[in-house]
Design a protein around this motif. Structure first.
Motif, mmCIF file in Angstrom:
data_model
loop_
_atom_site.group_PDB
_atom_site.id
_atom_site.type_symbol
_atom_site.label_atom_id
_atom_site.label_comp_id
_atom_site.label_asym_id
_atom_site.label_seq_id
_atom_site.Cartn_x
_atom_site.Cartn_y
_atom_site.Cartn_z
ATOM 1 N N CYS A 21 83.247 58.569 -39.497
ATOM 2 C CA CYS A 21 83.911 57.103 -39.765
ATOM 3 C C CYS A 21 83.277 56.484 -38.653
ATOM 4 C CB CYS A 21 85.614 56.805 -39.992
ATOM 5 S SG CYS A 21 86.538 57.343 -41.589
ATOM 6 N N GLU A 22 83.508 57.755 -37.123
ATOM 7 C CA GLU A 22 82.989 56.679 -36.313
ATOM 8 C C GLU A 22 81.192 56.501 -36.112
ATOM 9 O OE1 GLU A 22 84.001 59.889 -33.754
ATOM 10 O OE2 GLU A 22 86.481 59.435 -33.576
ATOM 11 N N ARG A 23 80.221 57.337 -37.303
ATOM 12 C CA ARG A 23 79.573 56.734 -37.107
ATOM 13 C C ARG A 23 78.756 55.605 -37.676
ATOM 14 N NH1 ARG A 23 77.573 62.213 -40.023
ATOM 15 N NH2 ARG A 23 78.451 64.095 -38.540
ATOM 16 N N ASN B 94 82.132 45.742 -45.042
ATOM 17 C CA ASN B 94 83.909 46.649 -44.488
ATOM 18 C C ASN B 94 83.738 48.238 -45.528
ATOM 19 O OD1 ASN B 94 86.366 48.350 -43.264
ATOM 20 N ND2 ASN B 94 86.749 48.043 -45.036
ATOM 21 N N GLY B 95 84.198 47.613 -47.104
ATOM 22 C CA GLY B 95 84.689 48.532 -47.692
ATOM 23 C C GLY B 95 82.876 49.299 -48.115
ATOM 24 N N ALA C 167 80.534 55.006 -47.483
ATOM 25 C CA ALA C 167 79.512 55.612 -47.378
ATOM 26 C C ALA C 167 79.735 56.168 -46.719
ATOM 27 C CB ALA C 167 78.236 54.496 -46.681
ATOM 28 N N ALA C 168 80.509 56.344 -46.073
ATOM 29 C CA ALA C 168 81.250 56.907 -44.880
ATOM 30 C C ALA C 168 81.657 58.301 -45.166
ATOM 31 C CB ALA C 168 81.754 56.783 -44.075
ATOM 32 N N LEU C 169 82.855 57.685 -46.633
ATOM 33 C CA LEU C 169 84.312 58.454 -46.744
ATOM 34 C C LEU C 169 83.812 59.365 -48.615
ATOM 35 C CD1 LEU C 169 86.945 56.379 -45.655
ATOM 36 C CD2 LEU C 169 86.697 58.439 -44.934
ATOM 37 N N SER D 75 90.031 50.375 -49.808
ATOM 38 C CA SER D 75 91.321 49.989 -49.062
ATOM 39 C C SER D 75 91.535 51.027 -48.786
ATOM 40 C CB SER D 75 91.897 49.431 -49.889
ATOM 41 O OG SER D 75 93.733 48.905 -49.385
ATOM 42 N N GLY D 76 91.887 51.172 -47.084
ATOM 43 C CA GLY D 76 92.092 51.949 -46.336
ATOM 44 C C GLY D 76 91.076 53.250 -46.350
ATOM 45 N N THR D 77 91.532 54.409 -46.911
ATOM 46 C CA THR D 77 90.522 55.723 -47.058
ATOM 47 C C THR D 77 90.473 55.814 -48.067
ATOM 48 O OG1 THR D 77 92.412 57.236 -46.077
ATOM 49 C CG2 THR D 77 90.702 56.483 -44.471
#
Length: 304
Positions: free
Chosen positions: A202-204, A228-229, A234-236, A256-258
């Motif tokens: 997520c930090e990336r 954001n979505g 992509a990150a998750l 939504s969220g994680t």
């Protein structure tokens, strides 16, 4: 001593995992907490038997109740002395019931924490400041290990209603706005727990999260949600297809969220003579899981 309170769920504008900045909005789906407290006469009690707090979740006998139990304990520590109670003598029971699916990215933990803190305060005859009560629930979430960031963005939206933008590293409210959206939610069958999210991935996407924060600060919440979505899918490692399917008709759409739920929002006063919500709903219903309509909420958590 008894108290009862309710708090709404929420959807995501900006996930705080990348930068510590987050944004969320309350939706019309509630979690209710009922709390019973009992002060024991410790003079005759076995000193080794400390009063305990027990929790239950309606319809989920195996659910983890550490969060709501911790909420009761912290609330008793905070407001018990003002009620002439020694917190070490107070036992408690808390029961929650909810319209919000657990571990679905719809802030069920924040809603349960807010409702439990307010219900405990009510049982103690306290009338807490909403943000003070909200921060107490956030601390309980950190203590219980159910959140990475503390989720002050989610908790503040649930507590205050409307849309909030926050600095979760300092539990600071940066903005509180009213939004009037129709909301569509798709919740797949699987579940995801916030505490299990891959923070390093997520930090990336922090540059994208910073862009989302700028858009949200400027009031462009729909585009903020969508950026954001796409970034956090992509990150998750969630599919972006549900967002793309919503884009022709929705004001904004996001994971939504994680996850695993997705939310799409539609300007309530921006009718095109058709049914944009229905068109997205039809596309999302081709997938497994539950699709449901709701609205944003301008009111937040409250004592019943």
């Amino acid at each position: 001593m008894q108290g009862r309170a309710t708090a709404p769920a929420a959807g995501t504008v900006l996930n705080a995992l990348a930068t510590g900045r987050g944004s969320a909005f309350a939706i019309d789906a509630d979690t209710t907490a009922s709390v019973t407290l009992d002060a024991t006469d410790r003079g005759d009690a076995d000193a080794s038997e400390e009063p305990s707090v027990t929790g239950t979740v309606a319809g989920a006998p195996d659910a983890d109740t550490a969060l709501v139990e911790r909420c009761v304990s912290l609330a008793v520590d905070r407001w018990g002395p003002a009620a002439d109670l020694d917190p070490s003598t107070v036992a408690g029971e808390v029961r929650t019931e909810s319209d919000v699916p657990m571990a679905a990215g719809l802030k069920s933990s924040s809603a349960a924490a807010n409702a439990t803190v307010l219900a405990t305060a009510s049982a103690l005859g306290a009338d807490p400041d909403p943000l003070d009560a909200c921060r107490l629930g956030v601390q309980a979430a950190r203590d219980a290990g159910v959140t990475v960031t503390g989720a002050f963005d989610d908790a503040s939206a649930s507590m205050l209603g409307g849309l909030t933008r926050t600095d979760n590293t300092a539990d600071e409210l940066l903005a509180h706005d009213d939004v009037d959206w129709d909301v569509l939610v798709w919740t797949p069958p699987e579940r995801a727990y916030s505490a299990d999210a891959d923070v390093s991935r997520c930090e990336r996407v922090a540059p994208m999260a910073a862009l989302v924060d700028d858009l949200a600060r400027d009031g462009d919440h729909g585009r903020a949600m969508t950026v954001n979505g796409l970034a956090f899918c992509a990150a998750l490692d969630f599919p972006t297809d549900p967002i793309v399917d919503a884009l022709p008709d929705a004001t904004g759409a996001s994971l939504s969220g994680t996850g695993p739920s997705y939310v799409a929002v539609f300007d309530a006063d921006d009718g095109d003579g058709g049914d944009p919500v229905g068109r997205v709903e039809a596309r999302w219903r081709d997938r497994d899981g539950d699709v449901w309509r709701t609205t944003t909420r301008s009111d937040g958590a409250r004592i019943l």
